[in-house]
Design an enzyme around this catalytic site. Sequence first.
Site, PDB file in Angstrom:
ATOM      1  N   LYS A  44       0.844  -1.188   0.000  1.00  0.00           N
ATOM      2  CA  LYS A  44       0.000   0.000   0.000  1.00  0.00           C
ATOM      3  C   LYS A  44       0.883   1.242   0.000  1.00  0.00           C
ATOM      4  O   LYS A  44       1.840   1.333   0.757  1.00  0.00           O
ATOM      5  CB  LYS A  44      -0.842   0.072   1.282  1.00  0.00           C
ATOM      6  CG  LYS A  44      -2.144  -0.659   1.224  1.00  0.00           C
ATOM      7  CD  LYS A  44      -3.169   0.038   0.341  1.00  0.00           C
ATOM      8  CE  LYS A  44      -4.490  -0.700   0.427  1.00  0.00           C
ATOM      9  NZ  LYS A  44      -5.275  -0.730  -0.769  1.00  0.00           N
ATOM     10  N   THR A  76      -6.186  -4.816   2.509  1.00  0.00           N
ATOM     11  CA  THR A  76      -6.572  -4.362   3.834  1.00  0.00           C
ATOM     12  C   THR A  76      -6.747  -2.857   3.902  1.00  0.00           C
ATOM     13  O   THR A  76      -7.049  -2.328   4.959  1.00  0.00           O
ATOM     14  CB  THR A  76      -5.498  -4.762   4.862  1.00  0.00           C
ATOM     15  OG1 THR A  76      -4.309  -4.046   4.536  1.00  0.00           O
ATOM     16  CG2 THR A  76      -5.233  -6.237   4.835  1.00  0.00           C
ATOM     17  N   ARG A 111      27.343  36.563  -3.174  1.00  0.00           N
ATOM     18  CA  ARG A 111      26.153  36.338  -3.988  1.00  0.00           C
ATOM     19  C   ARG A 111      25.038  35.813  -3.101  1.00  0.00           C
ATOM     20  O   ARG A 111      25.242  35.529  -1.930  1.00  0.00           O
ATOM     21  CB  ARG A 111      26.461  35.324  -5.085  1.00  0.00           C
ATOM     22  CG  ARG A 111      26.910  33.979  -4.538  1.00  0.00           C
ATOM     23  CD  ARG A 111      26.889  32.877  -5.595  1.00  0.00           C
ATOM     24  NE  ARG A 111      27.278  31.592  -4.976  1.00  0.00           N
ATOM     25  CZ  ARG A 111      27.232  30.430  -5.586  1.00  0.00           C
ATOM     26  NH1 ARG A 111      26.825  30.359  -6.844  1.00  0.00           N
ATOM     27  NH2 ARG A 111      27.583  29.315  -4.966  1.00  0.00           N
ATOM     28  N   GLN A 165      29.773  23.336  -2.666  1.00  0.00           N
ATOM     29  CA  GLN A 165      30.458  22.072  -2.380  1.00  0.00           C
ATOM     30  C   GLN A 165      31.250  22.155  -1.077  1.00  0.00           C
ATOM     31  O   GLN A 165      31.172  21.252  -0.248  1.00  0.00           O
ATOM     32  CB  GLN A 165      31.421  21.717  -3.524  1.00  0.00           C
ATOM     33  CG  GLN A 165      30.723  21.338  -4.820  1.00  0.00           C
ATOM     34  CD  GLN A 165      30.411  22.552  -5.684  1.00  0.00           C
ATOM     35  OE1 GLN A 165      30.531  23.692  -5.244  1.00  0.00           O
ATOM     36  NE2 GLN A 165      30.001  22.310  -6.913  1.00  0.00           N
ATOM     37  N   HIS A 180      19.051  29.345  -8.205  1.00  0.00           N
ATOM     38  CA  HIS A 180      19.716  30.568  -8.642  1.00  0.00           C
ATOM     39  C   HIS A 180      18.865  31.826  -8.457  1.00  0.00           C
ATOM     40  O   HIS A 180      17.685  31.845  -8.775  1.00  0.00           O
ATOM     41  CB  HIS A 180      20.059  30.473 -10.130  1.00  0.00           C
ATOM     42  CG  HIS A 180      21.352  29.777 -10.395  1.00  0.00           C
ATOM     43  ND1 HIS A 180      22.482  29.999  -9.672  1.00  0.00           N
ATOM     44  CD2 HIS A 180      21.700  28.858 -11.330  1.00  0.00           C
ATOM     45  CE1 HIS A 180      23.470  29.254 -10.142  1.00  0.00           C
ATOM     46  NE2 HIS A 180      23.019  28.533 -11.135  1.00  0.00           N
TER      47      HIS A 180
END
Lengths: 316, 316, 316, 316
Positions: free
Chosen positions: A10, A58, A192, A249, A277
Amino acid sequence: MSLVAARYGKDLVRVLRVVRRKPNENGKIIHDIVEYNVRALVEGDISSRNLTFVFDQTDGLDTLDLAKTSPHVLSPELFATHVGAFLLNKYEHLSAAFVDIEMLKWSRLAVGEHGVDGVQGSTNGQGHRHSFQRDGEDKHIVNVEVAKSDNGIMSVKVTAGLCDLLLLKSSGSAFSHFIRDEFTTLVEVKDRILSTAVNLQYDFPKYTLKNGLGSIGAMETELEFKKAAELARNVTIDLFTTHDSESVQATLFKMGEAVIAGHKSVEKITYVLPNKHYIPVNLDHLGIANMTEDVAEVFMPVSAPRPQHVARHMRS
Amino acid sequence: MSLVAARYGKDLVRVLRVVRRKPNENGKIIHDIVEYNVRALVEGDISSRNLTFVFDQTDGLDTLDLAKTSPHVLSPELFATHVGAFLLNKYEHLSAAFVDIEMLKWSRLAVGEHGVDGVQGSTNGQGHRHSFQRDGEDKHIVNVEVAKSDNGIMSVKVTAGLCDLLLLKSSGSAFSHFIRDEFTTLVEVKDRILSTAVNLQYDFPKYTLKNGLGSIGAMETELEFKKAAELARNVTIDLFTTHDSESVQATLFKMGEAVIAGHKSVEKITYVLPNKHYIPVNLDHLGIANMTEDVAEVFMPVSAPRPQHVARHMRS
Amino acid sequence: MSLVAARYGKDLVRVLRVVRRKPNENGKIIHDIVEYNVRALVEGDISSRNLTFVFDQTDGLDTLDLAKTSPHVLSPELFATHVGAFLLNKYEHLSAAFVDIEMLKWSRLAVGEHGVDGVQGSTNGQGHRHSFQRDGEDKHIVNVEVAKSDNGIMSVKVTAGLCDLLLLKSSGSAFSHFIRDEFTTLVEVKDRILSTAVNLQYDFPKYTLKNGLGSIGAMETELEFKKAAELARNVTIDLFTTHDSESVQATLFKMGEAVIAGHKSVEKITYVLPNKHYIPVNLDHLGIANMTEDVAEVFMPVSAPRPQHVARHMRS
Amino acid sequence: MSLVAARYGKDLVRVLRVVRRKPNENGKIIHDIVEYNVRALVEGDISSRNLTFVFDQTDGLDTLDLAKTSPHVLSPELFATHVGAFLLNKYEHLSAAFVDIEMLKWSRLAVGEHGVDGVQGSTNGQGHRHSFQRDGEDKHIVNVEVAKSDNGIMSVKVTAGLCDLLLLKSSGSAFSHFIRDEFTTLVEVKDRILSTAVNLQYDFPKYTLKNGLGSIGAMETELEFKKAAELARNVTIDLFTTHDSESVQATLFKMGEAVIAGHKSVEKITYVLPNKHYIPVNLDHLGIANMTEDVAEVFMPVSAPRPQHVARHMRS
């Protein structure tokens, strides 16, 4: 040709459980709630076809039944284990269960004088006894595999994580020192906007249910699921916020290291982070400077294309 | 047959604006941000076809330009008015502008020692200078119509509101005393789960920009948009939480009254509330009682069908 | 302050109806199906609060009941009218009903030799007796308002339309002759990609149900809903495809005119069309020409921002 | 602890490519189009951090460049291979590429006399030269892994499939012979509505690019991707429609067998099928019979919970 595997069950079993605490000293009853979306699939002896489809018909009732009777219902890791182990325990011909839980975010509201002492609300102030708010679409995710060996002993592999935690910082993030070639149009920037939807997933070591269903409670003591969830969330937000990042990173390497260092049972952690971005808008032809980091104030969110970063750490 | 109306413009102009405050006493710079999805459509003299399409080809650049230069950018009501009035002011052949803004939720993060004194974070603690979290998919919504009469005077009609605020209370809500007939399958309950996604919208009186663009700032002083937004949100959460509700309707009548009573400029308010049903799961055939309010603990969220309630109040 | 309007009812009543035709000459039974999402709201005497909530507690059962017993169930316009008129007819204190239907697209599959003579499938070939495919997310939309006057006579206002029909042409569309000013960055193009998601809506004249529920069937004869739906769709696709368009606006003016000219009962039609931009990718820095219409072959779909065009025609 | 893997790249690179055929005998130019959503991630020497992020900063430009120059652009399997092999070939420090393509459905429109002889439209009739319709949200999916060994030879593993193909049959499907226990509330039915969203995925054997990029074209000849896609789709629709099914499982076993039997290169195929339930509505209390298969005509679509079936076949 031959059938090599069949799995059924399910999906989208939705359940909300209310747990009413005992009355406090003022006779007030505090409610705790969890809302789960559960998927439970099973594998087993498939020779008899429909006769094996114990679970399908069920309507998720076994899951809903356990949501009532399981002492582990407030912990998604333990509850998923309980659902899987329950099925393998009950139906002899089943050999494996795969239970996934998505826990929706409901945070206790804190409303002025209506709060309760010592109960934390989602915002500054006391928490309300039984009122909640969806304060974020981020979800706690649990994936559990329960396997039954020939001697009937069950073992559990738990993976948990966090998805879709949406963060943005408008300073403290650079992107520079990358390879330049003929495809490179991006300029280096020292400051940024950095925005991402955090997805992370960490693995716990395999756990043997020596006493069957009776062993489930001890898993929390040994593996500390709750602590892991809090740690992963806190480390991620804290480093996102405070790490003066040279690149996405670099930051996510730090995150992975910190979670493994901070929790004894987390063996492996994987981060998958898109960059969402926000691009400075070029208003040069209107005589308005907006393109360099000192004057950039207007940004256009761009959903596609977007970078994606994946990093996986293991305890060495 | 004849063309009776043409409206054109830009939809889905996405913009994020960063406003950097002046350095505080410690030399730290705090950022404020807003993220808007803007739609701006215009009507005007349509005889010259493409020649009127001033707005279409700009890729939303006028909106993005204003996001840089408008002193009103942090107020979605004033900014929407500025965009509309700017267009009517600049292009003589345009007679009306329709500017809709959806403001996404970004709440300032509060992270331990990294916070700044006196700046409120989204959770208990000091706020971070430039880090934010999407802590809810509820949005502040603004719809502005600016019209220019033959003598060039512009007038503004502002509607604002809140949508998709997701709330749940696990007690303190009943549903009873309704008409029973052959279609009625529902039983009366004295205590149930109540969950809804609040949508509300309130209207301000028409405002004349007597001094053109120069009148925009005075609108906030007179109409108090910011106060209205906070009031509507607070009243709604407060009454949802604390009103011992006989029905959703009874509660939303109270909400509408409270907003109009609490704000001098709100002329009209409309609430649209769905019931997001959480149905007690029938476990009778397993011998488990879960259907009456004293024992109901396991609920199944059901998304469809669902009731919808609409109530509109006017100042009389 | 005072409550001026309250409307309540059921949203998201989902229903699929199967109509089994009489056996054909080969004894085969063909099924017709419709799948509707229905919203039905009512207004009326609101003084008695919960006592008026006739509709809320039925879980949409009256709608589902009518889906079984209404002879009009295969026509969304007539069925919506039936639901609204049924409610006003049954409950004296109700004065108006607002019924909206969204009809999902299920097209009959055509599968080789399994088809049935004379029954059209969604692709070339005979149609299958009872198998269907969702071949598009475009939907037929119906909005019906039924009002009851003091003497009990009901009148009906029907609006219908089409939404989210996704079309693209890779030639035969220009965009030129627009106003150029300091915001203009767009260049004129004589041939470009044009893509849009068509939304259109047309109005029928008010219809009086002189014989109450017994008058519903005659509405189709007089107003020709089915013909209008086919005409609007065909005209839209045909003109999108074949009109050598100077601009989206020019094409949608033609579309509106053609629908009104082609159908006696359509009084008004409104088109709302976004441009779904496909932008030629600038590969200049790789020494590859892709920016002018003769060499443009690679395009980047851009979802936001996007132009929106609205045009409304009335029969004059 | 140590970083064990890092993968990075671009997600959601959206591209539409138009290929203009040579003029036909009447001087008419026919357009072919493909629209892809591409994700391309790479792995490699991760010691140098940002210096390896060749791919991240290009904004998908290499993919878009290849969309212009690749002779394989109309085949998603070959194009994905080309993107991956191009990256490994160009950047020495990369060792693996993972390229996923989602191909959106654009079917050629067929509009009366505007069609072109011998070009098939999406409906009965001739196809238009350059006009297309989104006639379904089902997508063709391709996942390609390209690996580079120490000697520089690249090998490719291609998986392809189909997702979200929405089908419904209103007869010819049963569900019976399942285990009954205390959780079982479902009754056996001999005829019911069966609806599903087909997801299937098939694997091709590993292929070595002996001549590097020059070997890509030969893959189609050897592995026959296009034939596989058509076969999988046709077999699925055909068996869904015509197989008198005892259960979803029984039908999907047949589907898997038929695809492997019908295509020499498909090694393995996995079907994942949810049941999209349509439940007969109980109208007993209104005195209307709708619950048994001979009289069931009104059904309520229920999205959650829902069964899920997985079956995997391998060539033996």
